[in-house]
Design a protein around this motif. Sequence first.
Motif, mmCIF file in Angstrom:
data_model
loop_
_atom_site.group_PDB
_atom_site.id
_atom_site.type_symbol
_atom_site.label_atom_id
_atom_site.label_comp_id
_atom_site.label_asym_id
_atom_site.label_seq_id
_atom_site.Cartn_x
_atom_site.Cartn_y
_atom_site.Cartn_z
ATOM 1 N N GLN A 19 21.557 -10.228 59.468
ATOM 2 C CA GLN A 19 21.081 -11.285 60.362
ATOM 3 C C GLN A 19 21.360 -12.657 59.767
ATOM 4 O O GLN A 19 21.817 -13.563 60.459
ATOM 5 N N LEU A 20 21.087 -12.774 58.490
ATOM 6 C CA LEU A 20 21.281 -14.056 57.828
ATOM 7 C C LEU A 20 22.745 -14.464 57.866
ATOM 8 O O LEU A 20 23.075 -15.628 58.129
ATOM 9 N N ARG A 21 23.608 -13.492 57.629
ATOM 10 C CA ARG A 21 25.032 -13.804 57.623
ATOM 11 C C ARG A 21 25.473 -14.293 59.002
ATOM 12 O O ARG A 21 26.208 -15.269 59.137
ATOM 13 N N LEU A 22 25.003 -13.601 60.036
ATOM 14 C CA LEU A 22 25.370 -14.001 61.389
ATOM 15 C C LEU A 22 24.800 -15.375 61.738
ATOM 16 O O LEU A 22 25.480 -16.205 62.356
ATOM 17 N N LEU A 23 23.568 -15.597 61.343
ATOM 18 C CA LEU A 23 22.953 -16.892 61.626
ATOM 19 C C LEU A 23 23.718 -18.017 60.938
ATOM 20 O O LEU A 23 23.994 -19.060 61.547
ATOM 21 N N GLU A 24 24.064 -17.797 59.705
ATOM 22 C CA GLU A 24 24.813 -18.815 58.965
ATOM 23 C C GLU A 24 26.147 -19.094 59.650
ATOM 24 O O GLU A 24 26.566 -20.242 59.791
ATOM 25 N N ALA A 25 26.795 -18.036 60.088
ATOM 26 C CA ALA A 25 28.085 -18.209 60.756
ATOM 27 C C ALA A 25 27.930 -19.046 62.019
ATOM 28 O O ALA A 25 28.686 -19.982 62.262
ATOM 29 N N MET A 26 26.939 -18.711 62.817
ATOM 30 C CA MET A 26 26.700 -19.470 64.050
ATOM 31 C C MET A 26 26.365 -20.915 63.735
ATOM 32 O O MET A 26 26.817 -21.820 64.432
ATOM 33 N N PHE A 27 25.577 -21.093 62.714
ATOM 34 C CA PHE A 27 25.197 -22.461 62.359
ATOM 35 C C PHE A 27 26.418 -23.276 61.953
ATOM 36 O O PHE A 27 26.541 -24.444 62.321
ATOM 37 N N ASN A 28 27.314 -22.649 61.242
ATOM 38 C CA ASN A 28 28.469 -23.383 60.752
ATOM 39 C C ASN A 28 29.481 -23.700 61.856
ATOM 40 O O ASN A 28 30.183 -24.697 61.782
ATOM 41 N N GLU A 29 29.549 -22.848 62.844
ATOM 42 C CA GLU A 29 30.522 -23.123 63.898
ATOM 43 C C GLU A 29 29.917 -23.945 65.031
ATOM 44 O O GLU A 29 30.440 -24.987 65.398
ATOM 45 N N GLY A 30 28.824 -23.460 65.570
ATOM 46 C CA GLY A 30 28.223 -24.157 66.703
ATOM 47 C C GLY A 30 27.358 -25.308 66.243
ATOM 48 O O GLY A 30 26.248 -25.121 65.810
ATOM 49 N N ASN A 31 27.870 -26.492 66.386
ATOM 50 C CA ASN A 31 27.110 -27.648 65.948
ATOM 51 C C ASN A 31 25.943 -27.908 66.897
ATOM 52 O O ASN A 31 26.088 -27.833 68.094
ATOM 53 N N GLY A 32 24.830 -28.225 66.298
ATOM 54 C CA GLY A 32 23.679 -28.559 67.113
ATOM 55 C C GLY A 32 22.752 -27.382 67.345
ATOM 56 O O GLY A 32 23.091 -26.229 67.081
ATOM 57 N N THR A 33 21.602 -27.698 67.835
ATOM 58 C CA THR A 33 20.604 -26.665 68.100
ATOM 59 C C THR A 33 20.972 -25.904 69.370
ATOM 60 O O THR A 33 21.290 -26.519 70.379
ATOM 61 N N PRO A 34 20.928 -24.581 69.305
ATOM 62 C CA PRO A 34 21.257 -23.777 70.480
ATOM 63 C C PRO A 34 20.246 -24.010 71.600
ATOM 64 O O PRO A 34 19.072 -24.255 71.345
ATOM 65 N N SER A 35 20.706 -23.895 72.800
ATOM 66 C CA SER A 35 19.805 -24.020 73.941
ATOM 67 C C SER A 35 18.931 -22.773 74.030
ATOM 68 O O SER A 35 19.146 -21.787 73.337
ATOM 69 N N LYS A 36 17.955 -22.829 74.911
ATOM 70 C CA LYS A 36 17.064 -21.688 75.070
ATOM 71 C C LYS A 36 17.833 -20.442 75.475
ATOM 72 O O LYS A 36 17.584 -19.340 74.988
ATOM 73 N N GLN A 37 18.753 -20.622 76.391
ATOM 74 C CA GLN A 37 19.551 -19.489 76.848
ATOM 75 C C GLN A 37 20.337 -18.884 75.690
ATOM 76 O O GLN A 37 20.382 -17.674 75.489
ATOM 77 N N LYS A 38 20.926 -19.771 74.913
ATOM 78 C CA LYS A 38 21.700 -19.334 73.757
ATOM 79 C C LYS A 38 20.811 -18.578 72.774
ATOM 80 O O LYS A 38 21.198 -17.544 72.224
ATOM 81 N N ILE A 39 19.643 -19.115 72.550
ATOM 82 C CA ILE A 39 18.722 -18.480 71.611
ATOM 83 C C ILE A 39 18.386 -17.069 72.076
ATOM 84 O O ILE A 39 18.332 -16.127 71.277
ATOM 85 N N LYS A 40 18.164 -16.934 73.348
ATOM 86 C CA LYS A 40 17.848 -15.609 73.882
ATOM 87 C C LYS A 40 18.978 -14.624 73.612
ATOM 88 O O LYS A 40 18.767 -13.492 73.187
ATOM 89 N N GLN A 41 20.177 -15.106 73.838
ATOM 90 C CA GLN A 41 21.356 -14.259 73.620
ATOM 91 C C GLN A 41 21.473 -13.883 72.144
ATOM 92 O O GLN A 41 21.707 -12.719 71.799
ATOM 93 N N ILE A 42 21.309 -14.876 71.294
ATOM 94 C CA ILE A 42 21.401 -14.626 69.853
ATOM 95 C C ILE A 42 20.353 -13.611 69.419
ATOM 96 O O ILE A 42 20.634 -12.685 68.646
ATOM 97 N N THR A 43 19.152 -13.790 69.940
ATOM 98 C CA THR A 43 18.075 -12.875 69.577
ATOM 99 C C THR A 43 18.418 -11.442 69.939
ATOM 100 O O THR A 43 18.255 -10.513 69.144
ATOM 101 N N THR A 44 18.917 -11.279 71.143
ATOM 102 C CA THR A 44 19.295 -9.940 71.583
ATOM 103 C C THR A 44 20.367 -9.349 70.677
ATOM 104 O O THR A 44 20.300 -8.185 70.281
#
Lengths: 180, 180
Positions: free
Chosen positions: B90-115
């Motif tokens: 999970q940490l690795r994936l989160l770090e990857a997303m953080f490094n590519e997608g600049n900015g805070t994810p939207s609610k919809q995005k967060i839901k998708q990431i969580t799933t």
Amino acid sequence: GGGGGGSGEWIGEGALYVKVMTDEQLEVLRRQIAIYATICEQLVEMHKAITAHHDSVAGMRLGNLYGDPLMASTSQKITARQRWTPTTMQLRLLEAMFNEGNGTPSKQKIKQITTELSQHGQISESNVYNWFQNRRARLKRKQMVALVSNTESEVEADEESPDEKKPRPNSYHQECMLVG
Amino acid sequence: GGGGGGSGEWIGEGALYVKVMTDEQLEVLRRQIAIYATICEQLVEMHKAITAHHDSVAGMRLGNLYGDPLMASTSQKITARQRWTPTTMQLRLLEAMFNEGNGTPSKQKIKQITTELSQHGQISESNVYNWFQNRRARLKRKQMVALVSNTESEVEADEESPDEKKPRPNSYHQECMLVG
DNA sequence: AATATATGAATGAACG
DNA sequence: CGTTCATTCATATATT
């Protein structure tokens, strides 16, 4: 002690209640609280008895313990806080007002509330305003999340056969607390 | 983990569990117990300090209360709150997303990431949300510290320490309070 | 075991 | 009002 208000705070409207803890688990919980209560009573009595003869013991005083136990966490002593932190009493009053509904307080109302709460500690009108804003926003967000997870549960339940039981990791919130 | 005992002590076989208390209510309960815990700790310390000078106080003794297994929770307090710990995947994936997608994810995005991440371990939307918030805030702070240490030779005339925060103008005051 | 650090979570304040 | 930022609190983990 900080006993929490009427039952209205604990029972939501139209909610279905099922027993989650067994009587034995409830009893364990009750005993754990009772132990703390007993120790507190004894120690307080002891302290009173002692300070009746020696009004100062190594500079330690109970004092603020009675006043604000929630804020008695270790770190928050010397540094003057830079942002407002509601006292327990203020928080209780704010929660009560919030639960009464009536939506966002008007400017006039906020002034009145501020005056009232300033008897229980430092507070400003903007503090009150912000608090209500945040309280409302976060309640709404929490409700939205709950709604989504409820919908998902129903969908999943529909897709599964009723006899099949599936381990639901979502319930881990409950099993961790108060396990001795 | 939440301390001792297998889940079998708390979860009966074949039982269906439904959430009866909201997380907020559970938190209130936890805090109420924590109040007792805090008071007890301080009172016990006080008692020890006192009995160091008076080894017998009016015949009152705590006795086996100290030895009570529920009280001797040095490692894991009964009021300890469980907290999410990301798996390495999970940490690795989160770090990857953080490094590519600049900015805070939207609610919809967060839901998708969580799933997506829930396939690699227990996780909730608020976990994801908090993680991004913290990651972003701490990166910014680190950068600021680096910046300050780089430019400190130039701006040493400024007496402000890096830890000090500047109070920002309050929007409520600006919009409402100064009117009338 | 005691202390230090990392970090998840909570929340006051501010922004658009 | 909804979203975001900044700070603080509390706990898990690392270090000595």
